[in-house]
Scaffold this active site. Structure first.
Site, PDB file in Angstrom:
ATOM      1  N   ASP A  77       0.741  -1.083  -0.090  1.00 44.30           N
ATOM      2  CA  ASP A  77      -0.159   0.087  -0.006  1.00 44.30           C
ATOM      3  C   ASP A  77       0.849   1.256  -0.104  1.00 44.30           C
ATOM      4  OD1 ASP A  77      -2.120  -1.610   0.095  1.00 44.30           O
ATOM      5  OD2 ASP A  77      -2.332  -1.447   2.239  1.00 44.30           O
ATOM      6  N   LYS A 101       1.716   2.263  -5.156  1.00 42.01           N
ATOM      7  CA  LYS A 101       2.276   1.639  -6.432  1.00 42.01           C
ATOM      8  C   LYS A 101       1.376   1.924  -7.486  1.00 42.01           C
ATOM      9  CE  LYS A 101       2.497  -2.368  -4.307  1.00 42.01           C
ATOM     10  NZ  LYS A 101       1.949  -1.934  -2.902  1.00 42.01           N
ATOM     11  N   GLY A 121      -4.407  -4.323  -3.826  1.00 43.81           N
ATOM     12  CA  GLY A 121      -5.745  -3.282  -4.279  1.00 43.81           C
ATOM     13  C   GLY A 121      -4.851  -2.048  -4.216  1.00 43.81           C
ATOM     14  N   HIS A 122      -4.730  -1.803  -5.611  1.00 42.63           N
ATOM     15  CA  HIS A 122      -3.840  -0.618  -6.003  1.00 42.63           C
ATOM     16  C   HIS A 122      -5.030   0.595  -6.493  1.00 42.63           C
ATOM     17  CE1 HIS A 122      -0.431  -3.263  -7.522  1.00 42.63           C
ATOM     18  NE2 HIS A 122      -0.716  -3.331  -5.979  1.00 42.63           N
ATOM     19  N   GLN A 182       1.922  -5.983  -3.298  1.00 40.19           N
ATOM     20  CA  GLN A 182       2.440  -6.276  -1.945  1.00 40.19           C
ATOM     21  C   GLN A 182       3.760  -5.498  -1.567  1.00 40.19           C
ATOM     22  OE1 GLN A 182       1.578  -9.489  -3.381  1.00 40.19           O
ATOM     23  NE2 GLN A 182      -0.479  -8.447  -2.746  1.00 40.19           N
TER      24      GLN A 182
HETATM   25  P1  GDP Z   1      -0.580   0.488  -3.422  1.00 38.04           P
HETATM   26  O1  GDP Z   1      -1.491  -0.920  -2.949  1.00 38.04           O
HETATM   27  O2  GDP Z   1       0.741   0.376  -3.514  1.00 38.04           O
HETATM   28  O3  GDP Z   1      -1.095   0.622  -4.876  1.00 38.04           O
HETATM   29  O4  GDP Z   1      -1.384   1.461  -2.679  1.00 38.04           O
HETATM   30  P2  GDP Z   1      -2.951   1.558  -2.171  1.00 38.04           P
HETATM   31  O5  GDP Z   1      -3.609   2.152  -3.312  1.00 38.04           O
HETATM   32  O6  GDP Z   1      -3.410   0.186  -1.550  1.00 38.04           O
HETATM   33  O7  GDP Z   1      -2.812   2.737  -1.101  1.00 38.04           O
HETATM   34  C1  GDP Z   1      -2.234   4.007  -1.199  1.00 38.04           C
HETATM   35  C2  GDP Z   1      -3.066   5.016  -0.781  1.00 38.04           C
HETATM   36  O8  GDP Z   1      -2.821   6.337  -0.571  1.00 38.04           O
HETATM   37  C3  GDP Z   1      -4.434   5.214  -1.916  1.00 38.04           C
HETATM   38  O9  GDP Z   1      -5.773   5.427  -1.098  1.00 38.04           O
HETATM   39  C4  GDP Z   1      -4.058   6.130  -2.524  1.00 38.04           C
HETATM   40  O10 GDP Z   1      -5.121   7.024  -3.215  1.00 38.04           O
HETATM   41  C5  GDP Z   1      -3.165   7.313  -1.422  1.00 38.04           C
HETATM   42  N1  GDP Z   1      -2.296   7.973  -1.807  1.00 38.04           N
HETATM   43  C6  GDP Z   1      -1.123   7.341  -2.880  1.00 38.04           C
HETATM   44  N2  GDP Z   1      -0.229   8.651  -2.807  1.00 38.04           N
HETATM   45  C7  GDP Z   1      -0.418   9.413  -1.959  1.00 38.04           C
HETATM   46  C8  GDP Z   1      -0.167  10.819  -1.469  1.00 38.04           C
HETATM   47  O11 GDP Z   1       0.966  11.136  -1.995  1.00 38.04           O
HETATM   48  N3  GDP Z   1      -0.762  11.348  -0.487  1.00 38.04           N
HETATM   49  C9  GDP Z   1      -1.682  11.032   0.047  1.00 38.04           C
HETATM   50  N4  GDP Z   1      -2.587  11.606   0.793  1.00 38.04           N
HETATM   51  N5  GDP Z   1      -2.352   9.852  -0.507  1.00 38.04           N
HETATM   52  C10 GDP Z   1      -1.705   8.967  -1.205  1.00 38.04           C
HETATM   53  P1  IMO Z   2      -1.023  -3.977  -2.347  1.00 34.68           P
HETATM   54  O1  IMO Z   2      -0.493  -4.673  -3.786  1.00 34.68           O
HETATM   55  C1  IMO Z   2      -1.033  -4.609   1.964  1.00 34.68           C
HETATM   56  C2  IMO Z   2      -1.147  -8.780   3.623  1.00 34.68           C
HETATM   57  C3  IMO Z   2      -2.393  -8.961   4.313  1.00 34.68           C
HETATM   58  C4  IMO Z   2      -1.857 -10.144   5.437  1.00 34.68           C
HETATM   59  C5  IMO Z   2      -0.765 -10.653   4.464  1.00 34.68           C
HETATM   60  C6  IMO Z   2      -1.244 -12.245   3.736  1.00 34.68           C
HETATM   61  O2  IMO Z   2      -2.316  -3.483  -2.320  1.00 34.68           O
HETATM   62  O3  IMO Z   2       0.302  -3.333  -1.652  1.00 34.68           O
HETATM   63  P2  IMO Z   2      -2.697 -12.771   1.732  1.00 34.68           P
HETATM   64  O4  IMO Z   2      -4.067 -12.401   1.519  1.00 34.68           O
HETATM   65  O5  IMO Z   2      -1.582 -12.277   0.586  1.00 34.68           O
HETATM   66  O6  IMO Z   2      -2.370 -14.263   2.148  1.00 34.68           O
HETATM   67  O7  IMO Z   2      -2.044 -12.015   2.935  1.00 34.68           O
HETATM   68  O8  IMO Z   2      -0.511  -9.936   3.347  1.00 34.68           O
HETATM   69  N1  IMO Z   2      -1.135  -8.270   2.391  1.00 34.68           N
HETATM   70  C7  IMO Z   2      -1.079  -6.917   1.897  1.00 34.68           C
HETATM   71  N2  IMO Z   2      -1.129  -5.731   2.723  1.00 34.68           N
HETATM   72  N3  IMO Z   2      -1.122  -4.566   0.772  1.00 34.68           N
HETATM   73  C8  IMO Z   2      -1.316  -5.547  -0.057  1.00 34.68           C
HETATM   74  O9  IMO Z   2      -1.455  -5.620  -1.367  1.00 34.68           O
HETATM   75  C9  IMO Z   2      -1.356  -6.965   0.611  1.00 34.68           C
HETATM   76  N4  IMO Z   2      -1.541  -8.181   0.047  1.00 34.68           N
HETATM   77  C10 IMO Z   2      -1.417  -8.926   1.361  1.00 34.68           C
HETATM   78  O10 IMO Z   2      -2.896  -8.237   5.208  1.00 34.68           O
HETATM   79  O11 IMO Z   2      -0.977  -9.414   6.542  1.00 34.68           O
HETATM   80 MG    MG Z   3      -2.921  -1.524  -1.855  1.00 32.23          MG
END
Ligand code: GDP
Ligand code: IMO
Ligand code: MG
Length: 422
Positions: free
Chosen positions: A13, A16, A40-41, A223
């Site tokens: 998270d 990416k 979840g991206h 991840q």
């Molecule tokens: P990913 O899994 O690495 O793609 O990241 P996620 O989408 O799960 O989580 C990143 C969260 O931070 C999302 O809600 C984005 O919309 C938000 N986000 C990304 N970059 C920034 C930033 O620079 N500032 C803030 N406030 N939010 C951001």
């Molecule tokens: P993105 O790509 C954050 C965590 C889960 C749990 C562990 C194992 O959005 O960054 P799994 O379902 O893979 O067996 O879970 O890994 N986890 C993540 N945490 N971002 C993710 O993906 C994750 N994918 C799995 O919360 O601790």
């Molecule tokens: Mg994510």
């Protein structure tokens, strides 16, 4: 040409999806190499938010080809839902979407086994996203898996039934676990059939030939490094190699073909699910970071645990990935602190160390912090490097000095436009 790799350096998270979307115009192909719908991206642009789970984050840029590599695990039902949501948003991903025949399928019984295993673990649970990731990769390495290529092989029914029978036997070992397979199976079989009608290809040939012909490829990680099956906080990890090397076996490209390794990190740290997190804040400051950063899971909605930036952890991640450039995310969330503590070392086994040790549970390491001057300005409207406050420049310089790697991107908000390239 070489494959650039973009991946998370912390516990996932990091942002990416956002940065892949920002960088996509520089590439011809975006390729996911591991993970599955546990990811979840989030992408935000033109006032709209999109969350992708299995489909690569290049999908919103016209003309970009998107590849789901062999290292990915696919749930046909979630995949179908993602396509439907994209169609509703006015984007048809199908003409530019290519799926590896070697990618493994997540069956409904994989999800049940994930849930049964977590329930049986009780307090010791991993905190899995319950998408069936662990059981699917177990069947892959156990040589029982079901692959995308099986869908069109004529042997799908037979292979599916064999796996189903095996799984029902395993589920019988969890007498306290109740389930209703019939209610989900028909939908899954229908979605699997539809998946079989998409562009299923041998992505290893496709990608290597694309590179030979001068196409630019970006591999999109899921991840983060601390969730890597080998280098993460085992057993509280996911079941794939999230590190740069995962791009080689998750796409079928040789190590010599890897170019830049772009490591993404938050200016602080988060984690969702169980497992050690040395700099975690269990107080109102952690709560404040969660609220300011909107730190709730994009896949499960769970609140993310929050803490300060951990340079011991980050150094380790840069090392095992061979990171060549950094992107610092969510600097805007830290606005308003007078001082920002950063962990520079751990106390471990009676000594101070800058190298992440085997175990990082609370009884194994104690992080030591030094304070960095904070910034008060709202960064979300800043569009140039010059517009960033001096103390943020100092914070970035401190990270660059400690990692010996340049920070090329600073993100100051969730929108595509809130991105500053240095
Ligand atoms: P990913 O899994 O690495 O793609 O990241 P996620 O989408 O799960 O989580 C990143 C969260 O931070 C999302 O809600 C984005 O919309 C938000 N986000 C990304 N970059 C920034 C930033 O620079 N500032 C803030 N406030 N939010 C951001
Ligand atoms: P993105 O790509 C954050 C965590 C889960 C749990 C562990 C194992 O959005 O960054 P799994 O379902 O893979 O067996 O879970 O890994 N986890 C993540 N945490 N971002 C993710 O993906 C994750 N994918 C799995 O919360 O601790
Ligand atoms: Mg994510």
């Amino acid at each position: 040409m070489k494959v650039d790799v973009l991946l998370g350096l912390q516990w996932g998270d990091e942002g990416k999806g956002k940065i892949v979307d920002v960088l996509t115009p520089q590439y011809d192909i975006i390729a996911r190499f591991q993970g599955g719908p546990n990811a979840g991206h989030t992408l935000i642009f033109d006032g709209k938010k999109h969350v992708l789970h299995t489909i690569p984050s290049g999908v919103f840029r016209e003309g970009t080809q998107n590849v789901v590599g062999n290292g990915v695990v696919i749930d046909p039902v979630i995949f179908k839902r993602e396509i439907t949501q994209l169609l509703e948003a006015g984007v048809d991903p199908r003409p530019n979407l290519y799926i590896s025949r070697r990618a493994h399928l997540i069956a409904p019984t994989h999800r049940l086994l994930d849930a049964a295993s977590e329930q049986a673990k009780g307090k010791a649970k991993i905190g899995s996203t319950l998408k069936g990731i662990g059981p699917t990769y177990m069947d892959k390495t156990g040589r029982n898996g079901l692959r995308v290529g099986d869908l069109t092989s004529g042997k799908f029914e037979e292979r599916y039934q064999a796996l189903r029978t095996k799984h029902l036997g395993l589920l019988a070992q969890y007498p306290d676990f109740e389930y209703d397979l019939e209610s989900v199976e028909a939908e899954w079989l229908a979605a699997a059939k539809e998946l079989g009608q998409l562009q299923l290809i041998d992505t290893e040939h496709f990608l290597n030939e694309a590179l030979d012909s001068g196409k630019r490829v970006l591999a999109e990680g899921a991840q983060g490094t601390m969730l890597d099956i080998d280098f993460g906080t085992y057993p509280f990890v996911t079941s794939s190699n999230t590190i740069a090397a995962g791009a080689c076996n998750g796409l079928g490209v040789g190590p010599g073909r890897i170019g830049e390794v772009i490591g993404i990190f938050k200016a602080y740290c988060t984690r969702v699910g169980s497992g050690p997190f040395p700099t975690e804040l269990l107080d109102e400051t952690g709560e404040a970071l969660r609220e300011a950063g909107g730190e709730y899971g994009a896949t499960t909605g769970r609140p993310r645990r929050c803490g300060w930036l951990d340079l011991v952890q980050l150094r380790y991640a840069c090392r095992v990935n061979g990171v060549t450039q950094l992107a610092m995310m969510k600097a805007d969330v830290l606005s308003g602190f007078d001082a920002i503590p950063v962990c520079h070392a751990y106390e471990h086994a009676g000594a101070t160390t800058a190298n992440l040790p085997f175990g990082i549970e609370p009884d194994e390491v104690t992080p030591t912090y030094s304070d960095h001057k904070g910034w008060q300005e709202d960064l979300t409207g800043v569009t140039t490097v010059e517009g960033l406050p001096v103390s943020l420049h100092d914070y970035i310089a401190m990270v660059e000095k400690e990692m010996k790697i340049p920070v090329k991107v600073v993100s100051v908000g969730p929108d595509r436009a809130q991105t500053i390239q240095r």
